[in-house]
Design a protein around this motif. Structure first.
Motif, mmCIF file in Angstrom:
data_model
loop_
_atom_site.group_PDB
_atom_site.id
_atom_site.type_symbol
_atom_site.label_atom_id
_atom_site.label_comp_id
_atom_site.label_asym_id
_atom_site.label_seq_id
_atom_site.Cartn_x
_atom_site.Cartn_y
_atom_site.Cartn_z
ATOM 1 N N ASN A 92 0.798 -1.209 0.000
ATOM 2 C CA ASN A 92 0.000 0.000 0.000
ATOM 3 C C ASN A 92 0.832 1.261 0.000
ATOM 4 O O ASN A 92 0.327 2.335 0.270
ATOM 5 N N ASN A 93 2.074 1.129 -0.283
ATOM 6 C CA ASN A 93 2.900 2.334 -0.388
ATOM 7 C C ASN A 93 2.764 2.858 -1.803
ATOM 8 O O ASN A 93 3.315 2.287 -2.744
ATOM 9 N N TYR A 94 2.025 3.928 -1.957
ATOM 10 C CA TYR A 94 1.692 4.354 -3.306
ATOM 11 C C TYR A 94 2.838 5.044 -4.000
ATOM 12 O O TYR A 94 2.737 5.373 -5.158
ATOM 13 N N GLU A 95 3.908 5.243 -3.283
ATOM 14 C CA GLU A 95 5.063 5.835 -3.953
ATOM 15 C C GLU A 95 6.040 4.786 -4.427
ATOM 16 O O GLU A 95 7.079 5.107 -4.972
ATOM 17 N N SER A 96 5.727 3.566 -4.164
ATOM 18 C CA SER A 96 6.700 2.543 -4.528
ATOM 19 C C SER A 96 6.729 2.372 -6.040
ATOM 20 O O SER A 96 5.721 2.484 -6.710
ATOM 21 N N ASP A 97 7.896 2.115 -6.540
ATOM 22 C CA ASP A 97 8.074 2.090 -7.989
ATOM 23 C C ASP A 97 8.945 0.893 -8.357
ATOM 24 O O ASP A 97 10.151 0.911 -8.123
ATOM 25 N N PRO A 98 8.349 -0.132 -8.928
ATOM 26 C CA PRO A 98 9.168 -1.304 -9.275
ATOM 27 C C PRO A 98 10.252 -0.978 -10.273
ATOM 28 O O PRO A 98 11.340 -1.535 -10.232
ATOM 29 N N GLU A 99 9.956 -0.049 -11.165
ATOM 30 C CA GLU A 99 10.958 0.261 -12.180
ATOM 31 C C GLU A 99 12.181 0.905 -11.535
ATOM 32 O O GLU A 99 13.323 0.622 -11.912
ATOM 33 N N GLU A 100 11.914 1.765 -10.567
ATOM 34 C CA GLU A 100 13.060 2.406 -9.918
ATOM 35 C C GLU A 100 13.862 1.380 -9.146
ATOM 36 O O GLU A 100 15.100 1.400 -9.163
ATOM 37 N N PHE A 101 13.156 0.478 -8.493
ATOM 38 C CA PHE A 101 13.860 -0.566 -7.778
ATOM 39 C C PHE A 101 14.722 -1.364 -8.733
ATOM 40 O O PHE A 101 15.886 -1.673 -8.448
ATOM 41 N N ALA A 102 14.137 -1.693 -9.884
ATOM 42 C CA ALA A 102 14.892 -2.491 -10.844
ATOM 43 C C ALA A 102 16.121 -1.725 -11.343
ATOM 44 O O ALA A 102 17.203 -2.283 -11.515
ATOM 45 N N ARG A 103 15.939 -0.432 -11.564
ATOM 46 C CA ARG A 103 17.080 0.375 -12.032
ATOM 47 C C ARG A 103 18.189 0.382 -11.012
ATOM 48 O O ARG A 103 19.354 0.160 -11.329
ATOM 49 N N THR A 104 17.816 0.666 -9.758
ATOM 50 C CA THR A 104 18.833 0.677 -8.702
ATOM 51 C C THR A 104 19.509 -0.679 -8.615
ATOM 52 O O THR A 104 20.732 -0.775 -8.477
ATOM 53 N N PHE A 105 18.711 -1.703 -8.701
ATOM 54 C CA PHE A 105 19.242 -3.049 -8.603
ATOM 55 C C PHE A 105 20.284 -3.291 -9.679
ATOM 56 O O PHE A 105 21.393 -3.762 -9.408
ATOM 57 N N CYS A 106 19.925 -2.954 -10.906
ATOM 58 C CA CYS A 106 20.874 -3.216 -11.995
ATOM 59 C C CYS A 106 22.123 -2.365 -11.852
ATOM 60 O O CYS A 106 23.232 -2.824 -12.125
ATOM 61 N N ASN A 107 21.948 -1.112 -11.435
ATOM 62 C CA ASN A 107 23.122 -0.263 -11.267
ATOM 63 C C ASN A 107 24.029 -0.797 -10.183
ATOM 64 O O ASN A 107 25.238 -0.895 -10.338
ATOM 65 N N ASP A 108 23.420 -1.146 -9.049
ATOM 66 C CA ASP A 108 24.249 -1.585 -7.930
ATOM 67 C C ASP A 108 24.964 -2.880 -8.241
ATOM 68 O O ASP A 108 26.099 -3.089 -7.815
ATOM 69 N N MET A 109 24.276 -3.770 -8.924
ATOM 70 C CA MET A 109 24.893 -5.055 -9.198
ATOM 71 C C MET A 109 25.695 -5.025 -10.489
ATOM 72 O O MET A 109 26.263 -6.030 -10.872
ATOM 73 N N GLY A 110 25.724 -3.880 -11.153
ATOM 74 C CA GLY A 110 26.549 -3.767 -12.350
ATOM 75 C C GLY A 110 26.096 -4.664 -13.478
ATOM 76 O O GLY A 110 26.910 -5.221 -14.211
#
Lengths: 237, 557
Positions: free
Chosen positions: A118-136
């Protein structure tokens, strides 16, 4: 997904920052198999579906029978999604565990984390972006696949709770139905907030549990990819 | 950071961490207003999972984690595994701390933010991750038997039996790299690669080789490719041309003109078929081709127009592709110009005619005068319709190709331009190219009549001339267009300036009027004052008179 909180709020309330529907396609015709997974914006006009199907078939050089099948499949999933819209959802916080276990081309990803439905600010795409950046991760297809997997799971969970709420309403009509609905909204999915966030417990996990919630990214070689694909095909047939 | 109270004699062990000065509000023991406002969710008591205590735990943990190793950039993924809670919320806290410099302030910064990641990842990013690849890398097939083909080995290839670089393999079986082979064994040879041996005929591939794209290690020389000896089970399309510049490792960041030219031609021919386009452009992958095409100013037009036209000019283009002469290059440039303009041209037929012309001219089938005027008219017509940027870009390409010519043709080119530049002073735009048209057409007819019976070589000359005049016309037309637009701009600017000046004048006038009015008013007041004064004086005199009359001798004032 568009789930208005209460009848008083006018603006559509979404459990994620964007209102997108996860669509999964798996069509087989004449010995050719087309598998795909992506997100669709439900506010696009339905005519876009056919346009998209045509373009996809052309880009991938598939036989033209695929066009109607793809369009149909997308439409079915869209209508299914829309049937869940407009359901009243209790907007209490609902933290669910999300597990990622997917393979995109040569990258294998396993992960486990918590997500607030129910967190309406949550953004799967942003999570995915951060994930890919962090894991290179350099493969550009991984990000969207991760976002899609998250959305799909959220969608499933949301559907489940809506369905169970419906059942409960039906079965316990008028008999303290609402309260029961609320209490069983926890269901099997959401974690018990009371347990997790107790006053005297820490939100920092014990070290030995870190590995459970740590992402694992594997780059596979060609043979492994082939082997996995063969196994997947066998399983799905 | 923290200063515990030590005995002043012993040197206190400080660990200094830098945070930016705008974050000096930060305290370990307290939660500042900034944090409360930025992360309201924790402080509004809306949920049991979001309390100030929990926020403080998250924050302290993240900062401490960062400070364990200040030079290393802390990533969100590293902390989220250790914290219980919604990952989006955690990410918000993480970003908050990052923005305020409380974490990652001294860390090596990542080149770009997550929005645009180039394929060229900074080294700092890479050194944090270790990629372990199992098995031989892509493109390397290890052969057990050295007699299948003579592998190109640099003298110190210790790990024999290990393939180096692109060893041509006739057989398909490979042996996995022995697990103890060192990096240099495998990759050192890759770098020192000198030449390829063809897979089917065993000769050295000198100029270029065709690489079997499905397996990546099968190479045949150009000759074999042309002859059709592809090896077993391989078809023509599977082969990809690769130049022997050792540039298998380039990422396609730099595009030379020749490559761009090739790319454009391939797109013309193959339209949307990126596989074939990538094949035709050596050393550039599919993605590079697509991205480069989009970057070109008329790239999108190409993609659209190529799609429309892919049926028609295939034959003509193929025939042209054979020749390596500069004239064919020019023709391609002109055609590309046409193609670009075609996007805007309603009549597709003219476009077809134009593209059919060059090969027709070469074969001397169509009457040359007709061909000439059609082409030029076509070009001029298109140029007038098109915006200056597009024509400029296309003209640029043409000019670049033309610059490769000898000096003589260049002068002709300049001559044409001068003529056209002179003709620019006339007001109307449309008449310009037409006039130039006529001149060019007549010029061309002259040329044609001269060289009607010439050999094929000589035919190239008027061909060049025609084409040059055509391009010159296009340039002239574009320049005329641009000049007119510039004139228009100037006029507008003048007009606007005039308006401004007028307004200023009006302002001044009204001010002057205002002051005039004021003056009037002041004068009137002054007059009134004078009158009052006079009245007063009169009254006084009256009073004095009366006083004197009644014989008041003594004056009591």
């Amino acid at each position: 997904m568009k789930l208005p909180a209460t009848s008083s709020s006018k603006a559509p309330v979404k459990p994620t920052a964007d209102n997108l529907v996860p669509i999964r396609l798996d069509i087989e015709t004449e010995g050719q198999r087309y598998k795909d997974a992506f997100t669709w914006n439900p506010s696009d006009p339905d005519s876009e579906v056919v346009v998209f199907a045509k373009r996809t078939v052309r880009d991938l050089k598939l036989p033209p029978q695929f066009i109607t099948q793809i369009a149909q499949s997308i439409q079915t999933q869209l209508t299914e999604f829309r049937s869940y819209e407009g359901q009243d959802m209790y907007t209490a916080e609902k933290i669910v565990p999300i597990k990622l276990d997917l393979r995109v081309n040569h990258t294998l990803i396993k992960d486990h984390f918590l997500w607030d439905l129910n967190n309406y600010e949550s953004d799967p795409e942003e999570f995915a972006r951060t994930f890919c950046n962090d894991m290179g991760i350099e493969d550009p297809e991984v990000g969207p696949a991760v976002a899609f997997a998250i959305r799909e799971q959220l969608y499933e969970i949301a559907i489940q709770s809506v369905a169970s709420a419906r059942e409960i309403k039906i079965s316990k009509k008028g008999r303290r139905g609402a309260e029961h609905a609320i209490s069983s909204k926890g269901g099997g999915n959401a974690l018990d907030l009371m347990k997790l966030f107790r006053y005297n417990s820490s939100v920092v996990r014990k070290r030995k549990e870190w590995y459970v919630y740590e992402p694992i990214v594997d780059i596979l070689s060609n043979e492994e990819v082939d082997a996995l694909e063969a196994r997947e095909d066998r399983n799905t047939r | 950071m923290e200063m515990p109270q030590y005995d002043p004699n012993t040197k206190p062990e400080f660990e200094l961490y830098t945070i930016p000065s705008h974050s000096s509000w930060f305290r370990w023991d307290d939660i500042h207003e900034t944090e409360r406002t930025a992360l309201k969710e924790f402080f509004d008591g809306s949920s049991i999972s979001r309390t100030p205590k929990i926020y403080k735990e998250y924050r302290d943990f993240m900062i401490n984690k960062y400070r364990e190793e200040p030079s290393r950039r802390l990533t969100f993924t590293q902390v989220r595994k250790s914290l219980v809670g919604d990952v989006s919320l955690l990410h918000k806290v993480f970003r908050f701390l990052d923005e305020w410099g409380l974490i990652n302030f001294g860390a090596v910064s990542r080149g770009d933010d997550s929005d645009n990641r180039d394929s060229s990842l900074g080294d700092t990013e890479l050194k944090n991750q270790v990629k372990i690849e199992e098995g031989a890398p892509n493109g390397v097939r290890v052969v057990a038997l050295p007699n299948s083909l003579k592998p190109i080995s640099v003298p110190n290839s210790g790990a024999d039996g290990s393939g180096n670089g692109k060893v041509a393999v006739a057989g398909e079986t490979g042996v996995k790299l022995p697990p103890l082979a060192s990096y240099s064994d495998v990759f050192g040879d890759l770098v020192k690669l000198k030449g390829f041996k063809c897979g089917s005929c065993g000769e050295q591939c000198n100029s270029g080789c065709y690489e079997y794209s499905k397996q990546g290690s099968f190479v045949i020389c150009e000759k074999c490719f042309k002859n059709g000896n592809y090896g077993e089970d391989k078809s023509k399309d599977d082969f990809r041309f690769s130049d022997l510049g050792g540039n298998s490792l380039t990422h396609g960041a730099t595009w030379t003109e020749a490559e761009t030219l090739l790319l454009l031609e391939s797109v013309m021919r193959h339209g949307d078929n990126w596989e074939l386009v990538a094949q035709n452009v050596p050393t550039k992958s599919k993605l590079d081709c697509i991205s480069k095409l989009i970057e070109l100013p008329f790239g999108e037009f190409m993609m659209g127009s190529a799609h429309e036209m892919n049926s028609c000019p295939t034959g003509s283009l193929n025939s042209l592709k054979e020749g390596q002469s500069a004239s064919s290059e020019n023709q391609n440039d002109v055609k590309m110009e046409d193609q670009v303009h075609d996007q805007m041209n309603e009549s597709k037929q003219n476009g077809d005619a134009a593209t059919e012309e060059p090969p027709a001219k070469r074969k001397r089938i169509a009457p040359l005068s007709d061909g000439g005027s059609t082409l030029i008219k076509q070009v001029a017509h298109i140029s007038t319709m098109v915006g200056p940027h597009v024509t400029a870009a296309a003209a640029e390409a043409a000019v670049a190709a033309l610059c490769n010519e000898s000096s003589c043709p260049r002068e002709i080119f300049d001559g044409d331009e001068d003529y056209l530049a002179n003709g620019l002073s006339s007001p109307t735009m449309v008449s310009d190219p037409e006039r130039a048209l006529q001149v060019d057409a007549s010029k061309m007819e002259e040329n044609q009549s001269e060289t009607q019976d010439a050999s094929s070589e000589k035919n190239d000359v008027p061909l060049n001339l025609r084409i040059r005049t055509a391009t010159a016309t296009a340039l002239g037309a574009a320049a005329a267009n641009a000049k007119l637009l510039a004139d228009q701009e100037d006029r507008e600017i003048e007009h606007l300036v005039a308006i401004i000046i007028e307004t200023q004048m009006k302002k001044l006038h009204s001010k002057i009027n205002y002051f005039d009015d004021l003056e009037l008013i002041m004068e009137k007041e002054y007059n009134e004052m004078m009158q009052l004064k006079e009245c007063l004086v009169e009254e006084r005199i009256d009073v004095l008179e009366r006083a004197l009359k009644t014989g008041v001798s003594k004056w009591r004032s």
